[in-house]
Design a protein around this motif. Structure first.
Motif, mmCIF file in Angstrom:
data_model
loop_
_atom_site.group_PDB
_atom_site.id
_atom_site.type_symbol
_atom_site.label_atom_id
_atom_site.label_comp_id
_atom_site.label_asym_id
_atom_site.label_seq_id
_atom_site.Cartn_x
_atom_site.Cartn_y
_atom_site.Cartn_z
ATOM 1 N N LEU A 34 53.558 27.715 54.896
ATOM 2 C CA LEU A 34 54.219 26.499 54.421
ATOM 3 C C LEU A 34 55.620 26.800 53.904
ATOM 4 N N ALA A 35 55.763 27.936 53.239
ATOM 5 C CA ALA A 35 57.083 28.323 52.731
ATOM 6 C C ALA A 35 58.063 28.527 53.886
ATOM 7 N N GLU A 36 57.628 29.179 54.939
ATOM 8 C CA GLU A 36 58.495 29.387 56.100
ATOM 9 C C GLU A 36 58.899 28.047 56.724
ATOM 10 N N PHE A 37 57.934 27.120 56.862
ATOM 11 C CA PHE A 37 58.226 25.811 57.436
ATOM 12 C C PHE A 37 59.199 25.020 56.561
ATOM 13 N N ALA A 38 59.116 25.217 55.244
ATOM 14 C CA ALA A 38 59.938 24.426 54.322
ATOM 15 C C ALA A 38 61.391 24.873 54.274
ATOM 16 N N MET A 39 61.666 26.075 54.743
ATOM 17 C CA MET A 39 63.027 26.597 54.614
ATOM 18 C C MET A 39 64.049 25.802 55.420
ATOM 19 N N GLU A 40 63.683 25.300 56.569
ATOM 20 C CA GLU A 40 64.649 24.550 57.382
ATOM 21 C C GLU A 40 65.103 23.271 56.682
ATOM 22 N N PRO A 41 64.192 22.403 56.224
ATOM 23 C CA PRO A 41 64.684 21.200 55.533
ATOM 24 C C PRO A 41 65.334 21.500 54.187
ATOM 25 N N LEU A 42 64.905 22.562 53.508
ATOM 26 C CA LEU A 42 65.499 22.878 52.217
ATOM 27 C C LEU A 42 66.866 23.545 52.357
ATOM 28 N N ASN A 131 67.310 26.589 42.558
ATOM 29 C CA ASN A 131 66.685 25.492 43.300
ATOM 30 C C ASN A 131 65.173 25.608 43.200
ATOM 31 N N ALA A 132 64.508 24.485 43.099
ATOM 32 C CA ALA A 132 63.047 24.491 43.004
ATOM 33 C C ALA A 132 62.479 23.353 43.841
ATOM 34 N N ALA A 133 61.318 23.608 44.429
ATOM 35 C CA ALA A 133 60.677 22.594 45.269
ATOM 36 C C ALA A 133 59.173 22.776 45.230
ATOM 37 N N ILE A 134 58.455 21.701 45.524
ATOM 38 C CA ILE A 134 57.003 21.763 45.645
ATOM 39 C C ILE A 134 56.602 21.273 47.035
ATOM 40 N N VAL A 135 55.447 21.750 47.493
ATOM 41 C CA VAL A 135 54.867 21.279 48.747
ATOM 42 C C VAL A 135 53.432 20.872 48.462
ATOM 43 N N ARG A 153 58.722 12.173 37.910
ATOM 44 C CA ARG A 153 58.759 13.408 37.122
ATOM 45 C C ARG A 153 59.589 14.481 37.813
ATOM 46 N N ALA A 154 59.419 14.608 39.121
ATOM 47 C CA ALA A 154 60.176 15.620 39.865
ATOM 48 C C ALA A 154 61.675 15.348 39.788
ATOM 49 N N ARG A 155 62.065 14.077 39.869
ATOM 50 C CA ARG A 155 63.491 13.726 39.786
ATOM 51 C C ARG A 155 64.067 14.085 38.426
ATOM 52 N N GLN A 156 63.284 13.936 37.380
ATOM 53 C CA GLN A 156 63.753 14.271 36.037
ATOM 54 C C GLN A 156 64.140 15.744 35.916
ATOM 55 N N PHE A 157 63.414 16.598 36.625
ATOM 56 C CA PHE A 157 63.657 18.038 36.528
ATOM 57 C C PHE A 157 64.481 18.577 37.692
ATOM 58 N N GLY A 158 64.853 17.715 38.633
ATOM 59 C CA GLY A 158 65.649 18.157 39.771
ATOM 60 C C GLY A 158 64.868 18.949 40.794
ATOM 61 N N GLU A 174 64.793 14.703 47.580
ATOM 62 C CA GLU A 174 65.782 15.778 47.518
ATOM 63 C C GLU A 174 65.874 16.290 46.076
ATOM 64 N N GLY A 175 65.997 17.593 45.915
ATOM 65 C CA GLY A 175 66.115 18.169 44.592
ATOM 66 C C GLY A 175 67.557 18.442 44.214
ATOM 67 N N ARG A 176 67.760 18.906 42.995
ATOM 68 C CA ARG A 176 69.102 19.297 42.547
ATOM 69 C C ARG A 176 69.510 20.576 43.255
ATOM 70 N N SER A 177 70.759 20.633 43.701
ATOM 71 C CA SER A 177 71.245 21.813 44.408
ATOM 72 C C SER A 177 72.112 22.661 43.479
ATOM 73 N N PHE A 178 71.861 23.958 43.495
ATOM 74 C CA PHE A 178 72.653 24.898 42.716
ATOM 75 C C PHE A 178 73.746 25.554 43.553
ATOM 76 N N GLU A 179 73.844 25.200 44.820
ATOM 77 C CA GLU A 179 74.760 25.881 45.727
ATOM 78 C C GLU A 179 76.219 25.716 45.304
ATOM 79 N N ASP A 180 76.596 24.505 44.898
ATOM 80 C CA ASP A 180 77.989 24.236 44.551
ATOM 81 C C ASP A 180 78.215 24.201 43.037
ATOM 82 N N ALA A 181 77.172 24.482 42.287
ATOM 83 C CA ALA A 181 77.291 24.448 40.828
ATOM 84 C C ALA A 181 77.824 25.787 40.319
ATOM 85 N N PRO A 182 78.503 25.797 39.193
ATOM 86 C CA PRO A 182 78.954 27.075 38.621
ATOM 87 C C PRO A 182 77.755 27.924 38.249
#
Length: 212
Positions: A34-42, A131-135, A153-158, A174-182
């Motif tokens: 599942l983790a491997e499958f999730a990498m493309e959309p994430l 970055n954090a995600a659940i499946v 609840r998930a939106r509250q925590f990003g 969609e979760g909060r992205s740390f890619e462009d954050a300091p």
């Protein structure tokens, strides 16, 4: 008893027995798959590490090697440090110039679980610094309380939310992205998780290169 499903006979009286069929709460594939499958959309860069327990939570980290810091640590013989108590001292002000640089960057932490409450419990502590995600199984995402409880609840925590069946993984939130954050200020937890990821990356035959 009669042979008719959902019907019982007692003292010549027929009584109907209603039985609700509960949806399956089993994950449709292994946690690693599942983790491997999730990498493309994430879209998280790095290597998907083997499922592990971090801070008592079953998760799948994704991390990338930082070549310059890795080379520096090789030169001075600084191997990954897995002692959490020792790593906790690295964030003390007086230790700033006396500790090895982080040689791995955790780009995300994924928490697959059969129920969204368990998955969020596992993912939320990591959402503070990466970055954090659940499946969850697709049957869970189709539940009546999913939007009103889980997604709020998930939106509250990003935290990003994905659902999976035997054929696909779908992004529910969609979760909060740390890619462009300091860069977040390192903490005792984030430094220790980085050291664990560094150790696992070195154990891989060919860790994915850094995108930085």
């Amino acid at each position: 008893m009669t042979a008719i499903p959902e019907r019982a006979a007692t003292d010549n009286t027929v009584r109907l027995c209603t039985t609700r069929i509960q949806p399956s709460l089993e994950l449709p594939a292994s946690v690693g798959t599942l983790a491997e499958f999730a990498m493309e959309p994430l879209g998280w860069p790095g290597s998907v590490l083997a499922p592990m327990k971090l801070m008592g939570r079953r998760v799948v980290p994704v991390a990338e090697l930082l070549p310059d810091a890795h080379a520096e640590r090789l030169c001075v013989g600084s191997a990954p440090v897995l002692d959490r108590a020792e790593v906790a001292t690295w964030v003390w002000p007086e230790m700033v110039d006396r500790v090895p640089p982080p040689a791995a960057r955790v780009t995300g932490v994924l928490a697959p679980a059969r129920h969204w409450r368990s998955a969020l419990t596992a993912a939320v502590p990591f959402a503070r610094f990466t970055n954090a995600a659940i499946v969850v199984p697709r049957s869970v995402s189709d539940g009546r309380d999913f939007v009103s409880a889980c997604l709020i609840r998930a939106r509250q925590f990003g935290v990003a939310v994905l659902s999976a069946d035997a054929e696909s993984v779908r992004v529910e939130l969609e979760g909060r992205s740390f890619e462009d954050a300091p860069p977040a200020e390192p903490t005792a937890v984030s430094r220790w998780v980085s050291e664990v990821a560094y150790d696992r990356l070195l154990a891989c035959e060919a860790p994915a290169p850094s995108h930085s």
